[in-house]
Scaffold this motif. Sequence first.
Motif, PDB file in Angstrom:
ATOM      1  N   PHE A   8       0.834  -1.020   0.109  1.00  0.00           N
ATOM      2  CA  PHE A   8      -0.124  -0.006   0.015  1.00  0.00           C
ATOM      3  C   PHE A   8       0.832   1.235   0.118  1.00  0.00           C
ATOM      4  O   PHE A   8       1.657   1.389   0.812  1.00  0.00           O
ATOM      5  CB  PHE A   8      -0.797   0.024   1.163  1.00  0.00           C
ATOM      6  CG  PHE A   8      -1.924  -0.992   1.264  1.00  0.00           C
ATOM      7  CD1 PHE A   8      -3.227  -0.806   0.861  1.00  0.00           C
ATOM      8  CD2 PHE A   8      -1.863  -2.317   1.984  1.00  0.00           C
ATOM      9  CE1 PHE A   8      -4.381  -1.545   0.860  1.00  0.00           C
ATOM     10  CE2 PHE A   8      -2.757  -3.306   1.961  1.00  0.00           C
ATOM     11  CZ  PHE A   8      -3.936  -2.938   1.360  1.00  0.00           C
ATOM     12  N   ASP A   9       0.413   2.158  -0.781  1.00  0.00           N
ATOM     13  CA  ASP A   9       0.916   3.712  -0.695  1.00  0.00           C
ATOM     14  C   ASP A   9       0.247   4.183   0.742  1.00  0.00           C
ATOM     15  O   ASP A   9      -0.740   3.630   1.029  1.00  0.00           O
ATOM     16  CB  ASP A   9       0.428   4.488  -1.806  1.00  0.00           C
ATOM     17  CG  ASP A   9       0.254   5.760  -1.580  1.00  0.00           C
ATOM     18  OD1 ASP A   9       1.505   6.509  -1.200  1.00  0.00           O
ATOM     19  OD2 ASP A   9      -0.530   6.650  -1.956  1.00  0.00           O
ATOM     20  N   VAL A  10       0.561   5.042   1.142  1.00  0.00           N
ATOM     21  CA  VAL A  10      -0.059   5.745   2.407  1.00  0.00           C
ATOM     22  C   VAL A  10      -0.910   6.951   2.204  1.00  0.00           C
ATOM     23  O   VAL A  10      -2.293   6.828   2.274  1.00  0.00           O
ATOM     24  CB  VAL A  10       1.061   6.045   3.598  1.00  0.00           C
ATOM     25  CG1 VAL A  10       0.518   6.549   4.642  1.00  0.00           C
ATOM     26  CG2 VAL A  10       1.702   4.706   3.915  1.00  0.00           C
ATOM     27  N   ASP A  11      -0.392   7.983   1.716  1.00  0.00           N
ATOM     28  CA  ASP A  11      -1.059   9.375   1.660  1.00  0.00           C
ATOM     29  C   ASP A  11      -2.180   9.262   0.544  1.00  0.00           C
ATOM     30  O   ASP A  11      -1.594   8.995  -0.573  1.00  0.00           O
ATOM     31  CB  ASP A  11      -0.100  10.472   1.455  1.00  0.00           C
ATOM     32  CG  ASP A  11       0.566  10.784   2.777  1.00  0.00           C
ATOM     33  OD1 ASP A  11       0.067  10.603   3.875  1.00  0.00           O
ATOM     34  OD2 ASP A  11       1.856  11.213   2.684  1.00  0.00           O
ATOM     35  N   GLY A  12      -3.467   9.369   0.795  1.00  0.00           N
ATOM     36  CA  GLY A  12      -4.284   9.329  -0.173  1.00  0.00           C
ATOM     37  C   GLY A  12      -5.086   7.870  -0.430  1.00  0.00           C
ATOM     38  O   GLY A  12      -6.380   7.774  -1.060  1.00  0.00           O
ATOM     39  N   THR A  13      -4.251   6.902  -0.167  1.00  0.00           N
ATOM     40  CA  THR A  13      -4.690   5.473  -0.388  1.00  0.00           C
ATOM     41  C   THR A  13      -5.303   4.872   1.009  1.00  0.00           C
ATOM     42  O   THR A  13      -6.142   4.385   0.733  1.00  0.00           O
ATOM     43  CB  THR A  13      -3.413   4.591  -0.995  1.00  0.00           C
ATOM     44  OG1 THR A  13      -2.993   5.358  -2.083  1.00  0.00           O
ATOM     45  CG2 THR A  13      -3.802   3.273  -1.090  1.00  0.00           C
ATOM     46  N   LEU A  14      -4.572   4.814   2.203  1.00  0.00           N
ATOM     47  CA  LEU A  14      -5.087   4.480   3.485  1.00  0.00           C
ATOM     48  C   LEU A  14      -5.954   5.461   3.959  1.00  0.00           C
ATOM     49  O   LEU A  14      -6.912   4.907   4.230  1.00  0.00           O
ATOM     50  CB  LEU A  14      -3.829   4.191   4.369  1.00  0.00           C
ATOM     51  CG  LEU A  14      -2.713   3.042   4.017  1.00  0.00           C
ATOM     52  CD1 LEU A  14      -1.784   3.184   5.312  1.00  0.00           C
ATOM     53  CD2 LEU A  14      -3.392   1.801   3.829  1.00  0.00           C
ATOM     54  N   PHE A 178      -1.297  -0.867  -4.248  1.00  0.00           N
ATOM     55  CA  PHE A 178      -2.635  -0.049  -3.905  1.00  0.00           C
ATOM     56  C   PHE A 178      -1.997   1.464  -3.996  1.00  0.00           C
ATOM     57  O   PHE A 178      -1.171   1.806  -3.152  1.00  0.00           O
ATOM     58  CB  PHE A 178      -3.232  -0.301  -2.976  1.00  0.00           C
ATOM     59  CG  PHE A 178      -3.995  -1.797  -2.937  1.00  0.00           C
ATOM     60  CD1 PHE A 178      -5.286  -2.027  -3.456  1.00  0.00           C
ATOM     61  CD2 PHE A 178      -3.378  -2.652  -2.725  1.00  0.00           C
ATOM     62  CE1 PHE A 178      -5.944  -3.259  -3.341  1.00  0.00           C
ATOM     63  CE2 PHE A 178      -3.861  -3.972  -2.436  1.00  0.00           C
ATOM     64  CZ  PHE A 178      -5.245  -4.225  -3.240  1.00  0.00           C
ATOM     65  N   GLU A 179      -2.606   2.214  -4.827  1.00  0.00           N
ATOM     66  CA  GLU A 179      -2.310   3.560  -5.013  1.00  0.00           C
ATOM     67  C   GLU A 179      -3.416   4.494  -5.330  1.00  0.00           C
ATOM     68  O   GLU A 179      -4.402   3.996  -5.965  1.00  0.00           O
ATOM     69  CB  GLU A 179      -1.236   3.753  -6.445  1.00  0.00           C
ATOM     70  CG  GLU A 179       0.268   3.551  -6.088  1.00  0.00           C
ATOM     71  CD  GLU A 179       0.842   4.430  -5.219  1.00  0.00           C
ATOM     72  OE1 GLU A 179       0.400   5.650  -5.082  1.00  0.00           O
ATOM     73  OE2 GLU A 179       1.776   4.154  -4.710  1.00  0.00           O
ATOM     74  N   ASP A 180      -3.137   5.888  -5.308  1.00  0.00           N
ATOM     75  CA  ASP A 180      -4.347   6.802  -5.387  1.00  0.00           C
ATOM     76  C   ASP A 180      -3.920   7.852  -6.419  1.00  0.00           C
ATOM     77  O   ASP A 180      -4.671   8.454  -7.038  1.00  0.00           O
ATOM     78  CB  ASP A 180      -4.493   7.585  -4.177  1.00  0.00           C
ATOM     79  CG  ASP A 180      -3.537   8.619  -3.875  1.00  0.00           C
ATOM     80  OD1 ASP A 180      -2.434   7.955  -3.551  1.00  0.00           O
ATOM     81  OD2 ASP A 180      -3.835   9.859  -3.580  1.00  0.00           O
ATOM     82  N   SER A 181      -2.585   7.880  -6.943  1.00  0.00           N
ATOM     83  CA  SER A 181      -2.056   8.784  -8.010  1.00  0.00           C
ATOM     84  C   SER A 181      -1.127   8.344  -9.176  1.00  0.00           C
ATOM     85  O   SER A 181      -0.897   7.080  -9.005  1.00  0.00           O
ATOM     86  CB  SER A 181      -1.064   9.642  -6.938  1.00  0.00           C
ATOM     87  OG  SER A 181       0.085   9.074  -6.619  1.00  0.00           O
ATOM     88  N   ARG A 182      -1.075   9.256  -9.794  1.00  0.00           N
ATOM     89  CA  ARG A 182      -0.537   8.873 -11.178  1.00  0.00           C
ATOM     90  C   ARG A 182       0.993   8.630 -10.700  1.00  0.00           C
ATOM     91  O   ARG A 182       1.487   7.665 -11.477  1.00  0.00           O
ATOM     92  CB  ARG A 182      -0.564  10.057 -12.100  1.00  0.00           C
ATOM     93  CG  ARG A 182      -0.101   9.653 -13.696  1.00  0.00           C
ATOM     94  CD  ARG A 182      -0.653  10.998 -14.570  1.00  0.00           C
ATOM     95  NE  ARG A 182       0.124  10.830 -15.859  1.00  0.00           N
ATOM     96  CZ  ARG A 182      -0.094  11.640 -16.659  1.00  0.00           C
ATOM     97  NH1 ARG A 182      -0.924  12.522 -16.816  1.00  0.00           N
ATOM     98  NH2 ARG A 182       0.536  11.436 -17.699  1.00  0.00           N
TER      99      ARG A 182
HETATM  100 MG    MG Z   1      -0.729   8.745  -2.561  1.00  0.00          MG
END
Ligand code: MG
Length: 234
Positions: A8-14, A178-182
């Motif tokens: 997992f990515d942390v910021d924006g994902t968790l 798992f990510e939230d960003s490009r």
């Molecule tokens: Mg992020």
Amino acid sequence: MTLNALIFDVDGTLAETEEIHRRAFNETFAEWGLDWNWSQDDYRVLLKTGGGKERIAAFQFSLADTARKLTDDEIRALHKDKTARYGHLIAQGHVTLRPGIADLVEKAREAGMRLALATTTSRPNVEALTQACWGKAAADLFPVIASGDEVARKKPDPEIYLLALKRLGLPPRDCVAFEDSRIGLHSAMGAGLPVVVTPSLYTDEEEHMGAAFRIPDLSRKNWPLMLVARLCSD
Ligand SMILES: [Mg+2]
């Protein structure tokens, strides 16, 4: 493919932490007597630079030659103050996990899967978040953690994911990121990982070409079939 680990990515994902980071930056700038104040629009652009210290440097680069600028040592010191301020804000309860995260982490642990973090944020920020949201140390939940200050090149470079994979001792085909960003997507893809993207407040207008899945969040109703098959076979 045998799915053995989730990274997992942390910021924006968790959790939607970016507004708290932005607030911590702005309050620290004021404390330092700087007339900098990052708006949401500013921050959307600045987030394309991974890593807080790197973000400040990128911002300074855009300032007029006559503007006050910080030295590298001052940036490090300001960033340390910002990290402490962010930790206080998180501890005060200004953040919650994104939908489905707690459930997915619990299910994966029950299924004996390995759990890892690959984040450009610094380790104290990770600890603040896991303590506030789970009441646990980060390593108790995620036995493998690759965090910002351990790599020379931040996302979108794949270095942070390659470090996480090395510590897991697994090939990328056995893991999912798992990510939230490009920039996070490109970092994970560069390490050969399949990527599930759950866009967040600051990344929902980005295109995420190359993602294995792009879903609104990790509520169980949105889980890709591979996760359902691996975690819900009962
Ligand atoms: Mg992020």
